[in-house]
Design a protein around this motif. Structure first.
Motif, PDB file in Angstrom:
ATOM      1  N   SER A  62     -11.950   5.320   3.734  1.00  0.00           N
ATOM      2  CA  SER A  62     -11.323   4.558   2.698  1.00  0.00           C
ATOM      3  C   SER A  62     -10.558   5.615   1.533  1.00  0.00           C
ATOM      4  CB  SER A  62     -12.635   4.150   1.668  1.00  0.00           C
ATOM      5  OG  SER A  62     -13.325   5.392   1.359  1.00  0.00           O
ATOM      6  N   GLY A  63      -9.921   4.786   0.919  1.00  0.00           N
ATOM      7  CA  GLY A  63      -9.035   5.443  -0.340  1.00  0.00           C
ATOM      8  C   GLY A  63      -9.928   6.543  -1.260  1.00  0.00           C
ATOM      9  N   THR A  64     -11.042   6.169  -1.282  1.00  0.00           N
ATOM     10  CA  THR A  64     -11.670   6.921  -2.021  1.00  0.00           C
ATOM     11  C   THR A  64     -12.345   8.227  -1.332  1.00  0.00           C
ATOM     12  OG1 THR A  64     -12.752   5.105  -3.305  1.00  0.00           O
ATOM     13  CG2 THR A  64     -14.438   7.086  -3.365  1.00  0.00           C
ATOM     14  N   ASN A  67      -8.875  10.449  -1.162  1.00  0.00           N
ATOM     15  CA  ASN A  67      -8.814  11.123  -2.568  1.00  0.00           C
ATOM     16  C   ASN A  67      -9.628  12.302  -2.656  1.00  0.00           C
ATOM     17  OD1 ASN A  67      -6.350   9.723  -3.381  1.00  0.00           O
ATOM     18  ND2 ASN A  67      -7.488   8.135  -4.523  1.00  0.00           N
ATOM     19  N   HIS A  88      -6.939   5.919 -10.542  1.00  0.00           N
ATOM     20  CA  HIS A  88      -8.015   5.597  -9.499  1.00  0.00           C
ATOM     21  C   HIS A  88      -8.952   6.864  -9.312  1.00  0.00           C
ATOM     22  CE1 HIS A  88     -10.193   3.318  -6.687  1.00  0.00           C
ATOM     23  NE2 HIS A  88      -9.785   2.394  -7.201  1.00  0.00           N
ATOM     24  N   GLU A  93     -13.464   5.873  -9.184  1.00  0.00           N
ATOM     25  CA  GLU A  93     -14.117   6.503  -7.942  1.00  0.00           C
ATOM     26  C   GLU A  93     -15.703   7.397  -8.288  1.00  0.00           C
ATOM     27  OE1 GLU A  93     -11.213   8.324  -5.717  1.00  0.00           O
ATOM     28  OE2 GLU A  93      -9.872   6.508  -5.785  1.00  0.00           O
ATOM     29  N   GLU A 141      -0.487   8.682  -9.241  1.00  0.00           N
ATOM     30  CA  GLU A 141      -0.814   7.610  -8.452  1.00  0.00           C
ATOM     31  C   GLU A 141       0.630   6.493  -8.413  1.00  0.00           C
ATOM     32  OE1 GLU A 141      -4.481   5.784  -9.600  1.00  0.00           O
ATOM     33  OE2 GLU A 141      -3.644   3.928  -9.278  1.00  0.00           O
ATOM     34  N   ASP A 171      -1.795   9.726  -4.968  1.00  0.00           N
ATOM     35  CA  ASP A 171      -2.882   8.612  -4.728  1.00  0.00           C
ATOM     36  C   ASP A 171      -1.756   7.414  -4.233  1.00  0.00           C
ATOM     37  OD1 ASP A 171      -4.322   6.305  -4.206  1.00  0.00           O
ATOM     38  OD2 ASP A 171      -5.453   6.536  -5.962  1.00  0.00           O
ATOM     39  N   ALA A 173      -2.290   4.663  -2.376  1.00  0.00           N
ATOM     40  CA  ALA A 173      -2.888   3.559  -1.853  1.00  0.00           C
ATOM     41  C   ALA A 173      -1.816   2.480  -1.436  1.00  0.00           C
ATOM     42  CB  ALA A 173      -3.952   3.163  -2.693  1.00  0.00           C
ATOM     43  N   ARG A 174      -0.937   2.307  -2.282  1.00  0.00           N
ATOM     44  CA  ARG A 174       0.180   1.316  -2.084  1.00  0.00           C
ATOM     45  C   ARG A 174       1.509   1.898  -2.376  1.00  0.00           C
ATOM     46  NH1 ARG A 174      -4.074  -0.809  -5.318  1.00  0.00           N
ATOM     47  NH2 ARG A 174      -5.132  -2.565  -4.156  1.00  0.00           N
ATOM     48  N   CYS A 199      -3.229   3.942   2.017  1.00  0.00           N
ATOM     49  CA  CYS A 199      -4.168   3.080   2.484  1.00  0.00           C
ATOM     50  C   CYS A 199      -3.573   2.003   3.618  1.00  0.00           C
ATOM     51  CB  CYS A 199      -5.091   2.313   1.363  1.00  0.00           C
ATOM     52  SG  CYS A 199      -5.967   3.383   0.454  1.00  0.00           S
ATOM     53  N   LYS A 202      -4.882  -2.121   2.060  1.00  0.00           N
ATOM     54  CA  LYS A 202      -4.670  -2.889   0.788  1.00  0.00           C
ATOM     55  C   LYS A 202      -3.552  -3.803   1.444  1.00  0.00           C
ATOM     56  CE  LYS A 202      -7.204  -0.033  -1.733  1.00  0.00           C
ATOM     57  NZ  LYS A 202      -7.759   0.798  -0.778  1.00  0.00           N
TER      58      LYS A 202
HETATM   59  C1  LIG Z   1      -4.823   3.298  -6.404  1.00  0.00           C
HETATM   60  C2  LIG Z   1      -6.083   3.145  -5.456  1.00  0.00           C
HETATM   61  N1  LIG Z   1      -6.417   4.257  -4.964  1.00  0.00           N
HETATM   62  C3  LIG Z   1      -7.690   4.355  -4.454  1.00  0.00           C
HETATM   63  C4  LIG Z   1      -8.422   3.174  -4.193  1.00  0.00           C
HETATM   64  C5  LIG Z   1      -9.704   3.323  -3.403  1.00  0.00           C
HETATM   65  O1  LIG Z   1      -9.528   2.803  -2.007  1.00  0.00           O
HETATM   66  P1  LIG Z   1     -10.823   2.170  -1.585  1.00  0.00           P
HETATM   67  O2  LIG Z   1     -11.533   0.955  -2.115  1.00  0.00           O
HETATM   68  O3  LIG Z   1     -10.372   2.115   0.186  1.00  0.00           O
HETATM   69  O4  LIG Z   1     -12.011   3.336  -1.559  1.00  0.00           O
HETATM   70  C6  LIG Z   1      -7.935   2.088  -4.567  1.00  0.00           C
HETATM   71  C7  LIG Z   1      -8.819   0.862  -4.413  1.00  0.00           C
HETATM   72  O5  LIG Z   1      -8.331  -0.231  -4.678  1.00  0.00           O
HETATM   73  C8  LIG Z   1      -6.802   1.975  -5.330  1.00  0.00           C
HETATM   74  O6  LIG Z   1      -6.335   0.842  -5.842  1.00  0.00           O
END
Ligand SMILES: Cc1ncc(COP(=O)(O)O)c(C=O)c1O
Length: 344
Positions: A62-64, A67, A88, A93, A141, A171, A173-174, A199, A202
């Motif tokens: 996962s993103g969490t 990170n 995030h 987190e 981010e 980060d 993620a997007r 990620c 997403k």
């Molecule tokens: C910018 C950002 N970083 C990290 C995450 C964490 O990702 P995950 O939900 O896969 O743990 C998210 C989740 O929405 C996010 O929006």
């Protein structure tokens, strides 16, 4: 009884794997990835690293997790990282860096455009003094709340970090949304960072998965922490295959999500009770006049629209993605017009 969600704008994480993605998953070649035996995971890690212009990559659940493993790679016990107050990795987190990584966060406020003032970053960097934590890392981010962070700012902030011998983590993620919106090669966005978390679950439509890419020594450290964080997965090529499919099929089409978000924002902006921030990418923020907030939130739920940040929250968040098409966007605009026409 609550109405089932028909048009799900809550997040770009709600997508379901397509038939093509499921077929790729079903036929994935797999092995035990904790032994380093899964060829599909290797392919995914290499593919994401290559796209981002980095030497190494490691698959994360996962993103969490990604990170946190990155923060733990950059920072030791009692060290400190700087991040935005709403980042995030700081705000969303569970404070995992502190309670799992023994790393102290040093949040700094965001400017109205989401960036962090260079003076605030610099003021937050501690000198070498036994009273103070050692500042080790700047975490940024992009996109941030759907906003694309300016490249000139990224370049200045990461240069400042390097001058102070801090590591840099993105980060992302997007990050593909940022690349598509800015018509940039994603490697250009990644270049100034030591580590980038990307990620696949997403906007890219995979059910699970994030890849952390970067310098090989940092990625190796993150791979080690991943095991302690419960992310040593076995025949995970079945999931990595979905990520590879997402990279091949679902990046360029993010432009559609961005166009849908713009259309949604334009439609809502014609309604005086709604105040809309024009979106850079796939996330639309809407403030509802307080007298309509509860009624409109209840109405949307009854009409089968899923959103986040309804009544009681400062703003509504509408996210476009693979599983909401232009027709869903038009339904949302028509529903808003209907509600406010009759609400007067
Ligand atoms: C910018 C950002 N970083 C990290 C995450 C964490 O990702 P995950 O939900 O896969 O743990 C998210 C989740 O929405 C996010 O929006």
């Amino acid at each position: 009884m609550t109405t089932a969600i028909r048009d799900d704008f809550r997040s770009d994480t709600v997508t379901r794997p397509s038939a093509g993605m499921r077929a790729a998953m079903a036929s994935a070649e797999v092995g035990d990835d904790v032994f380093g035996d899964d060829p599909t995971v290797h392919r995914l890690e290499a593919a994401v690293a290559e796209r981002l212009g980095k030497a190494a990559g490691v698959f994360m659940a996962s993103g969490t997790q990604s990170n946190l493993a990155a923060l733990m790679a950059h920072c030791g016990r009692g060290d400190e990282y700087i991040a935005g107050m709403d980042a995030h990795c700081y705000a969303h987190e569970q404070g995992g860096a502190a309670w799992l990584g023994s790393i102290q966060p040093q949040p700094v406020p965001h400017q109205p455009d989401g960036t962090l003032a260079l003076d605030d970053i610099e003021a937050a960097i501690k000198e070498d003094d036994p009273h103070l934590a050692r500042t080790r890392l700047l975490a940024i981010e992009n996109t941030f709340g759907g906003r694309v962070m300016p490249m000139s700012w990224i370049s200045d902030a990461t240069a400042l970090a390097r001058r102070h011998r801090l590591g840099t983590h993105l980060d992302g993620a997007r990050v593909f949304n940022a690349a598509v919106a800015g018509n940039l090669d994603v490697a250009q966005i990644a270049r100034p960072f030591d580590t980038i978390s990307v990620c696949l679950s997403k906007g890219l439509g995979a059910p699970i998965g994030t890849v952390l890419v970067g310098e090989p020594d940092l990625v190796a450290k993150a791979r080690r922490s991943r095991k302690a964080l419960g992310g040593g997965l076995r025949q995970v090529g079945i999931i990595a295959a979905a990520g590879l499919y997402a990279l091949d099929h679902n990046i360029d089409r993010l432009a559609e999500d961005h166009a849908n978000a713009r259309r949604l924002a334009e439609g809502f902006a014609r309604i005086p009770a709604l105040s809309v921030t024009p979106p850079d990418t796939n996330i639309v923020w809407v403030r509802v006049a307080p007298e309509h907030s509860k009624g409109y939130t209840d109405f949307l739920a009854a009409e089968g629209f899923g959103i986040t940040g309804g009544y009681g929250k400062a703003q509504q968040r509408w996210v476009t993605h693979l599983d909401v098409d232009r027709a869903a966007v038009e339904r949302a605009i028509a529903a808003a017009e209907r509600y406010f026409m009759s609400a007067g």
